[in-house]
Design a protein around this motif. Structure first.
Motif, PDB file in Angstrom:
ATOM      1  N   UNK A   1       0.842  -1.187   0.000  1.00  0.00           N
ATOM      2  CA  UNK A   1       0.000   0.000   0.000  1.00  0.00           C
ATOM      3  C   UNK A   1       0.883   1.244   0.000  1.00  0.00           C
ATOM      4  N   UNK A   2       0.473   2.237  -0.763  1.00  0.00           N
ATOM      5  CA  UNK A   2       1.213   3.490  -0.847  1.00  0.00           C
ATOM      6  C   UNK A   2       1.292   4.134   0.536  1.00  0.00           C
ATOM      7  N   UNK A   3       2.488   4.467   1.032  1.00  0.00           N
ATOM      8  CA  UNK A   3       2.611   5.057   2.359  1.00  0.00           C
ATOM      9  C   UNK A   3       2.096   6.497   2.431  1.00  0.00           C
ATOM     10  N   UNK A   4       1.963   7.169   1.306  1.00  0.00           N
ATOM     11  CA  UNK A   4       1.512   8.560   1.329  1.00  0.00           C
ATOM     12  C   UNK A   4       0.003   8.679   1.461  1.00  0.00           C
ATOM     13  N   UNK A   5      -0.741   7.770   0.815  1.00  0.00           N
ATOM     14  CA  UNK A   5      -2.203   7.893   0.839  1.00  0.00           C
ATOM     15  C   UNK A   5      -2.866   6.760   1.608  1.00  0.00           C
ATOM     16  N   UNK A   6      -2.109   5.799   2.119  1.00  0.00           N
ATOM     17  CA  UNK A   6      -2.624   4.648   2.866  1.00  0.00           C
ATOM     18  C   UNK A   6      -3.684   3.871   2.104  1.00  0.00           C
TER      19      UNK A   6
END
Length: 62
Positions: free
Chosen positions: A11-16
């Motif tokens: 999962x993208x760490x910036x947008x969760x």
């Protein structure tokens, strides 16, 4: 019996994992619907997934 282990999704760490959101601009249009815009995560470009970094190997110095 052992259970197979699966790797967790990346999962993208910036947008969760919430890559696109609708932001209300306030007010309504003629039909009564709210005016909104869609904003996408700049890091994953709206996919919600993290991609592995690509390593570029050069033959400099040979």
């Amino acid at each position: 019996m052992a259970q197979p282990s699966h790797t967790p999704p990346q999962v993208c760490p910036n947008c969760d994992g919430f890559p696109a959101v609708h932001i209300t601009l306030g007010g309504r249009d003629r039909t009564g619907a709210r005016r909104t815009i869609t904003a996408h995560c700049p890091a994953c470009h709206g996919t919600g997934k993290r991609f592995a970094r690509r390593i570029v190997v050069t033959s400099a110095g040979r």
